[in-house]
Design an enzyme around this catalytic site. Structure first.
Site, PDB file in Angstrom:
ATOM      1  N   GLU A  20      59.403  16.202  49.554  1.00 42.60           N
ATOM      2  CA  GLU A  20      58.616  16.353  50.779  1.00 42.60           C
ATOM      3  C   GLU A  20      58.609  15.100  51.655  1.00 42.60           C
ATOM      4  OE1 GLU A  20      54.009  15.471  49.765  1.00 42.60           O
ATOM      5  OE2 GLU A  20      54.856  17.172  48.701  1.00 42.60           O
ATOM      6  N   SER A  41      49.366  19.775  43.118  1.00 37.49           N
ATOM      7  CA  SER A  41      49.296  18.430  42.553  1.00 37.49           C
ATOM      8  C   SER A  41      50.410  17.544  43.097  1.00 37.49           C
ATOM      9  CB  SER A  41      49.340  18.484  41.030  1.00 37.49           C
ATOM     10  OG  SER A  41      49.155  17.207  40.470  1.00 37.49           O
ATOM     11  N   ARG A  42      51.595  17.606  42.508  1.00 39.42           N
ATOM     12  CA  ARG A  42      52.753  16.843  42.958  1.00 39.42           C
ATOM     13  C   ARG A  42      54.000  17.712  42.826  1.00 39.42           C
ATOM     14  NH1 ARG A  42      49.483  14.177  44.932  1.00 39.42           N
ATOM     15  NH2 ARG A  42      49.202  11.898  44.928  1.00 39.42           N
ATOM     16  N   HIS A  88      51.025  19.835  51.954  1.00 38.86           N
ATOM     17  CA  HIS A  88      50.244  18.842  51.225  1.00 38.86           C
ATOM     18  C   HIS A  88      48.877  18.634  51.877  1.00 38.86           C
ATOM     19  CE1 HIS A  88      50.905  15.253  48.299  1.00 38.86           C
ATOM     20  NE2 HIS A  88      49.627  15.570  48.336  1.00 38.86           N
ATOM     21  N   GLN A  89      48.166  19.729  52.064  1.00 39.30           N
ATOM     22  CA  GLN A  89      46.883  19.674  52.759  1.00 39.30           C
ATOM     23  C   GLN A  89      45.698  20.003  51.866  1.00 39.30           C
ATOM     24  OE1 GLN A  89      48.000  23.298  55.305  1.00 39.30           O
ATOM     25  NE2 GLN A  89      45.787  23.598  55.114  1.00 39.30           N
ATOM     26  N   ALA A  90      45.917  20.177  50.573  1.00 36.32           N
ATOM     27  CA  ALA A  90      44.824  20.599  49.700  1.00 36.32           C
ATOM     28  C   ALA A  90      43.650  19.622  49.739  1.00 36.32           C
ATOM     29  CB  ALA A  90      45.328  20.769  48.265  1.00 36.32           C
ATOM     30  N   LYS A 147      39.218  16.383  36.447  1.00 32.69           N
ATOM     31  CA  LYS A 147      38.181  16.797  37.406  1.00 32.69           C
ATOM     32  C   LYS A 147      38.617  17.981  38.262  1.00 32.69           C
ATOM     33  CE  LYS A 147      35.875  12.278  37.822  1.00 32.69           C
ATOM     34  NZ  LYS A 147      36.646  11.571  36.788  1.00 32.69           N
ATOM     35  N   ILE A 148      39.855  17.932  38.780  1.00 30.78           N
ATOM     36  CA  ILE A 148      40.323  19.025  39.639  1.00 30.78           C
ATOM     37  C   ILE A 148      40.595  20.275  38.809  1.00 30.78           C
ATOM     38  CG2 ILE A 148      42.150  19.777  41.199  1.00 30.78           C
ATOM     39  CD1 ILE A 148      42.454  16.841  42.074  1.00 30.78           C
TER      40      ILE A 148
END
Length: 331
Positions: free
Chosen positions: A262, A232-233, A294-296, A153-154
């Site tokens: 992180e 993503s990660r 990590h704010q996406a 989806k992303i």
């Protein structure tokens, strides 16, 4: 029943409280779940956690000993949870399997354009009334090639934006997405994608088989002037290898919203403390690297959906129901 919510950001708290209103009481904490904070959950049957929570064996054992029976994680990823231990301890675990893909895809593009057009450097200069253009030249995206690693989806949302820019699309995944094929995407091997793409964006989950998907060899296979984006990660990229490539002067720009180490850093204010992570500190020194925390996913739309799904997961647990969000079912 009162729910204990770990790692709730200030912007997120009103959404959490409003979502649980009329269902259960909720106590929001800004501290993150780890070995030191796990004892706080004693007496709480249900807790909800953030994406960077430590849900390894020792934390899970502390939770279970304190009476916790259900963990509702407010994220899609669950690589931080030891599911086998949770099952052994009789802990029900649920996640948010879906939320707005546009939040992450749009932010990935914000990173790509920011490093391509030197936005951060330009903003810093103009604040000092330095209006020179030296060092700010970017490139058109139109006509170039975007490589999308992971076309769920992303990834598909990212590809649609790339298509809007008029880019050639290459994809890599275990299964082809018809929506991406309709955009003209061509599925190729990972090596071919890395070799031909001017922009590479990561949209795959972190699992044992995808850890360091971009290792030293994969990074060397990329174009010298490519742009790399990871929203993503962090563990998808071998950061030490990335630093080596950057030291060699490679890549037009790198936009990272995630970092493989992180935990214990992101979402916290470390501005008055020395950073002990030498790899991250070195990464921050490169002028063509942009790191965000990590704010996406962090939009009203996405967080609202995450919180609403978390509430449904808790209600399903109390009612004895099971949904597609359950990772470890109620025993």
């Amino acid at each position: 029943m009162e729910i204990l919510a770990f790692g709730v950001q200030a912007d997120e708290k009103p959404l959490v409280e409003a979502a649980f209103a009329g269902h259960h009481e909720v106590r929001c904490l800004d501290v993150f779940l780890n070995e030191d904070t796990a004892p706080i959950a004693a007496g709480y049957e249900v807790i909800t956690t953030s994406v960077n929570a430590d849900l390894g064996r020792r934390v899970l054992e502390t939770l279970a000993a304190g009476g916790t029976r259900m963990i509702a994680q407010r994220s899609t990823g669950f690589n931080n949870i030891d599911l086998a231990v949770a099952e052994r301890l009789g802990l029900t675990v649920a996640r948010v399997s879906f939320y707005s893909p546009y939040s992450v895809a749009e932010f990935a593009w914000a990173l790509a354009l920011a490093v391509d057009r030197r936005i951060v450097r330009a903003s810093t200069r103009t604040r000092d009334f330095d209006f020179r253009l030296d060092g700010l030249m970017g490139r058109d995206m139109h006509g170039r090639t975007a490589g999308v690693l992971g076309t769920g989806k992303i990834g598909a949302a990212f590809a649609r934006i790339a298509h809007g820019f008029g880019m050639r699309l290459l994809g890599w995944d275990i299964a082809e997405n018809p929506a991406c094929l309709d955009l003209g995407m061509r599925y190729v091997s990972k090596d071919q994608l890395l070799a031909e793409s001017d922009l590479v964006s990561l949209h795959v989950p972190l699992m044992p088989q995808t850890r360091h998907l971009l290792d030293a060899a994969a990074l060397k296979a990329m174009k010298d002037d490519a742009i790399l984006v990871n929203s993503s990660r962090g563990g998808l990229i071998d950061t030490a290898a990335l630093v080596d490539e950057l030291r060699a002067g490679r890549f037009t720009g790198v936009g990272l919203d995630v970092y493989e180490a992180e935990a214990g850093l992101f979402f916290l204010d470390k501005s008055l403390q020395p950073i002990e992570d030498d790899t991250l500190a070195r990464l921050m020194t490169f002028p063509n690297v942009l790191v965000t925390s990590h704010q996406a996913y962090y939009t009203e739309d996405a967080v609202g959906q995450i919180v609403q799904t978390t509430v449904r997961n808790v209600l399903d647990y109390t009612a004895g129901r099971r949904s597609e969000n359950v990772l470890v079912p109620r025993s």
